[in-house]
Structures are given as C-alpha cells and as structure tokens.
Scaffold this motif. Structure first.
Motif, PDB file in Angstrom:
ATOM      1  N   ILE A   1      49.014  44.077  52.378  1.00 58.72           N
ATOM      2  CA  ILE A   1      49.033  42.907  51.485  1.00 58.72           C
ATOM      3  C   ILE A   1      48.138  43.157  50.277  1.00 58.72           C
ATOM      4  O   ILE A   1      48.531  42.899  49.123  1.00 58.72           O
ATOM      5  N   LEU A   2      46.934  43.655  50.520  1.00 57.59           N
ATOM      6  CA  LEU A   2      46.003  43.911  49.414  1.00 57.59           C
ATOM      7  C   LEU A   2      46.568  44.946  48.444  1.00 57.59           C
ATOM      8  O   LEU A   2      46.430  44.800  47.222  1.00 57.59           O
ATOM      9  N   ASN A   3      47.210  45.975  48.976  1.00 61.15           N
ATOM     10  CA  ASN A   3      47.846  46.970  48.105  1.00 61.15           C
ATOM     11  C   ASN A   3      48.928  46.326  47.252  1.00 61.15           C
ATOM     12  O   ASN A   3      49.038  46.591  46.050  1.00 61.15           O
ATOM     13  N   ASP A   4      49.749  45.494  47.895  1.00 65.53           N
ATOM     14  CA  ASP A   4      50.865  44.868  47.181  1.00 65.53           C
ATOM     15  C   ASP A   4      50.366  43.934  46.080  1.00 65.53           C
ATOM     16  O   ASP A   4      51.029  43.779  45.050  1.00 65.53           O
ATOM     17  N   LEU A   5      49.188  43.333  46.289  1.00 59.21           N
ATOM     18  CA  LEU A   5      48.624  42.416  45.300  1.00 59.21           C
ATOM     19  C   LEU A   5      47.754  43.133  44.271  1.00 59.21           C
ATOM     20  O   LEU A   5      47.248  42.500  43.336  1.00 59.21           O
ATOM     21  N   GLY A   6      47.564  44.437  44.452  1.00 57.62           N
ATOM     22  CA  GLY A   6      46.802  45.205  43.468  1.00 57.62           C
ATOM     23  C   GLY A   6      45.311  45.273  43.721  1.00 57.62           C
ATOM     24  O   GLY A   6      44.553  45.733  42.862  1.00 57.62           O
ATOM     25  N   TYR A   7      44.861  44.863  44.912  1.00 61.12           N
ATOM     26  CA  TYR A   7      43.434  44.937  45.243  1.00 61.12           C
ATOM     27  C   TYR A   7      43.167  46.281  45.943  1.00 61.12           C
ATOM     28  O   TYR A   7      42.860  46.335  47.135  1.00 61.12           O
TER      29      TYR A   7
ATOM     30  N   ASP B   1      49.552  56.555  54.686  1.00 56.56           N
ATOM     31  CA  ASP B   1      50.379  56.260  53.509  1.00 56.56           C
ATOM     32  C   ASP B   1      49.723  55.184  52.641  1.00 56.56           C
ATOM     33  O   ASP B   1      49.661  55.311  51.415  1.00 56.56           O
ATOM     34  N   ALA B   2      49.238  54.117  53.279  1.00 58.12           N
ATOM     35  CA  ALA B   2      48.624  53.016  52.537  1.00 58.12           C
ATOM     36  C   ALA B   2      47.350  53.477  51.834  1.00 58.12           C
ATOM     37  O   ALA B   2      47.073  53.076  50.690  1.00 58.12           O
ATOM     38  N   ARG B   3      46.579  54.311  52.514  1.00 59.91           N
ATOM     39  CA  ARG B   3      45.335  54.834  51.923  1.00 59.91           C
ATOM     40  C   ARG B   3      45.637  55.712  50.711  1.00 59.91           C
ATOM     41  O   ARG B   3      44.952  55.626  49.682  1.00 59.91           O
ATOM     42  N   ASN B   4      46.661  56.539  50.824  1.00 56.41           N
ATOM     43  CA  ASN B   4      47.046  57.392  49.698  1.00 56.41           C
ATOM     44  C   ASN B   4      47.491  56.560  48.494  1.00 56.41           C
ATOM     45  O   ASN B   4      47.182  56.901  47.344  1.00 56.41           O
ATOM     46  N   VAL B   5      48.219  55.477  48.745  1.00 54.43           N
ATOM     47  CA  VAL B   5      48.649  54.575  47.665  1.00 54.43           C
ATOM     48  C   VAL B   5      47.427  54.007  46.952  1.00 54.43           C
ATOM     49  O   VAL B   5      47.351  54.000  45.707  1.00 54.43           O
ATOM     50  N   ALA B   6      46.450  53.528  47.728  1.00 55.43           N
ATOM     51  CA  ALA B   6      45.252  52.934  47.132  1.00 55.43           C
ATOM     52  C   ALA B   6      44.492  53.963  46.296  1.00 55.43           C
ATOM     53  O   ALA B   6      44.052  53.664  45.173  1.00 55.43           O
ATOM     54  N   ILE B   7      44.336  55.171  46.826  1.00 53.56           N
ATOM     55  CA  ILE B   7      43.603  56.215  46.109  1.00 53.56           C
ATOM     56  C   ILE B   7      44.315  56.591  44.809  1.00 53.56           C
ATOM     57  O   ILE B   7      43.679  56.719  43.740  1.00 53.56           O
ATOM     58  N   LEU B   8      45.625  56.753  44.862  1.00 57.39           N
ATOM     59  CA  LEU B   8      46.393  57.112  43.662  1.00 57.39           C
ATOM     60  C   LEU B   8      46.270  56.044  42.582  1.00 57.39           C
ATOM     61  O   LEU B   8      46.115  56.352  41.392  1.00 57.39           O
ATOM     62  N   GLN B   9      46.329  54.791  42.991  1.00 54.60           N
ATOM     63  CA  GLN B   9      46.239  53.697  42.021  1.00 54.60           C
ATOM     64  C   GLN B   9      44.846  53.602  41.414  1.00 54.60           C
ATOM     65  O   GLN B   9      44.695  53.351  40.216  1.00 54.60           O
TER      66      GLN B   9
END
Length: 307
Positions: A260-266, A293-301
C-alpha cells in the motif's frame, strides 16, 4: 554421524544428543532426529543469505526452548510471549504451536488450546497425539457448553469467520456487542477488530473503517491502525500517519502495508518496514519473493528521486 548443514556450522555429538554452534551462538542439546535439524539443512536455507538465515533459525530455536522451559516452570504467560516471538518468525512452526496449545490448556483456555493443537498437526502431522486430542476435545466441549451467552456469541463468530462465513461472523459479533459495557477495554477493542476484519473481508470498507476507528479509541492497538490504513487506501483516502511506521502486526500484514505504501508513493516509509522484515524472514517462500520485489521497487524509486 554427519549432517547436511553448512560447513560454517560446527556441531558436537554426545551419545544420542547433538548441539550446533556458529561463532558465539549455539543451540541447546537435542536429539539426532530433532526436526530442527531439517530446518537448518543446506538445501532448506536461503542460498543468498545462508549465514543470516542460519543464525536467525538458531536464535528462534533458542527462544522456543526458553518458552518450553518457562512452560515447565508453570510461567505460562511468559512462555506464551516466547512462543509468540517464534510464531511471528514462522507461523507454521509446528512444535511451537503445540507447546502454545499446552500452555493455553494449563491456563484452562481449552477452546483456544484445541485451535492451536489443530494448527500444529496441520503443519506437522508427526506431532499428532490421539490421547491428547481426545482429552482436549472433551475439555473444549465442556468449556464451550458452559460459555456465558456473550462469550458464546464471540466463539460462534470466530468459527463462522474461520469457515469464510463473514456475514454470519458479523451477526454473531454484533450480538456480543449489544452490551459493550460488560467487556474490559482490551477485550472490547479485540472484539471490534474481529468484526471490522470480517467487514473488510466483505469489502464493506466504510463500516470496517468505523469499527477499526472505534477499536482504536477504546484502546490504542496497532492492528486497528493497520486496519484503518487498509480501509483508507480502499476508500481513496490518505492513510493515517501511524500506518506509515512499524506496527506490531504479522509478517503478511506488514507485506500488505508495504504494498500500500509503495502504491501511494511513500517509498522511504515502505523501505524501513521492508528492511525490518528482511532481517526476520529468509525462507525462500512466496512472502520472501514478494517482499524482495516490493523492496526493490522502493529502492529504485528512492534512487530515481535523487537524480
């Protein structure tokens, strides 16, 4: 006797017992056929983080042994705290589920004890004890037959929920909630969370949100914060501030929070929770890969924001 464990792991054999150690960390003595040995076999450890996974497994086994010692000393509440620590790491740790069942039975919570026993043998069929099951089933039936009406409604609600009959669960919880003043605050907040969770499963997000919010007012608790955040997300509202931090919830709930936090940009808030969970979950299962996968998304962003 040789064991299929990483070469970095040392072990001593004494008669029919074995003890494993790595650095200053070691297990207690255990039987050569102890199921823990299978958990730390090379093929069952995360190849990428083998030593971290191994260290975590030993620490958790030691926590389980501490819990068993506390149970034998009749310190049941403290034992359950240790077992809950183990079950956060691995909710399907059969031996831990069985010992929590023993503790709950000693506290005369027979219905709850039976539930944990059933979970234990579902996770590890070798733990099945026909005599224990027979005695515990009788005790649980006697306890249930003598439940006061309020408690019986909660029990019926729990049984309906476990079967996926969420509307029936809500109806039962509502019958119990007709007299909220009869509950202590801690019990009332848990009951409201039960109802709210059933409503969440029914996708009735507005009523679920109200129920979680009421639970939080009765007594501050992280599960209500998590539930409110899930509802806020589904209702296209910004999630509450506490939802963006570490909460005392299960690993799977943490994963839901991260997504959820990833989807909202946090992404920074998400990464903090990812890192916490990544230090406590190494088994290469569905949760592990989803977390990675979720951790990689957060790091890339986060890296992209720096450019």
């Amino acid at each position: 006797m040789k064991f299929n464990v990483p070469c970095e792991l040392e072990y001593e054999v004494r008669n029919d017992k074995v003890r494993f150690s790595i650095g200053d960390l070691s297990t207690n003595w255990m039987g050569k056929d102890d199921p823990f040995i299978e958990r730390i076999e090379t093929d069952n450890l995360n190849k990428e983080f083998m030593l971290k996974h191994l260290t975590c497994e030993i620490k958790i086994r030691n926590a389980l042994d501490e819990g068993i010692a506390l149970f034998k000393a009749e310190k049941y509440s403290k034992a359950i705290q240790k077992f809950d620590e183990v079950l956060f790491y691995d909710p399907e740790y059969g031996l831990c589920l069985l010992n929590k069942s023993f503790c709950l039975r000693a506290q005369r919570h027979f219905v709850k004890s039976l539930r944990y026993y059933k979970r234990a043998i579902k996770c590890d069929g070798s733990l099945k004890d026909i005599e224990y099951n027979k005695v515990l089933l009788k005790e649980a039936n006697n306890e249930r037959d003598n439940f006061p009406k309020l408690k019986l409604n909660i029990y019926v609600g729990d049984e309906s929920f476990s079967k996926g009959e969420y509307e029936k669960a809500v109806a039962s919880y509502d019958r119990a909630l007709m007299n909220p003043s009869k509950f202590k605050d801690k019990i009332l907040s848990k009951l409201l969370n039960k109802k709210a969770t059933a409503l969440l499963r029914l996708k009735d997000f507005e009523n679920a949100y109200s129920c979680f919010k009421e639970s939080s007012k009765v007594g501050a608790n992280d599960y209500a914060v998590f539930g409110m955040g899930c509802c806020e997300y589904e209702l296209n509202l910004d999630v509450n501030a506490k939802f963006k931090g570490l909460l005392d919830i299960s690993k799977r709930q943490m994963l839901r929070q991260i997504l959820i936090l990833n989807d909202l940009g946090y992404f920074r808030e998400s990464l903090e929770i990812c890192d916490f969970l990544a230090e406590r979950h190494f088994r290469a299962d569905e949760l592990y890969f989803a977390l990675t996968d979720a951790r990689n998304v957060a790091i890339l962003q986060i890296d992209a924001e720096k450019i």
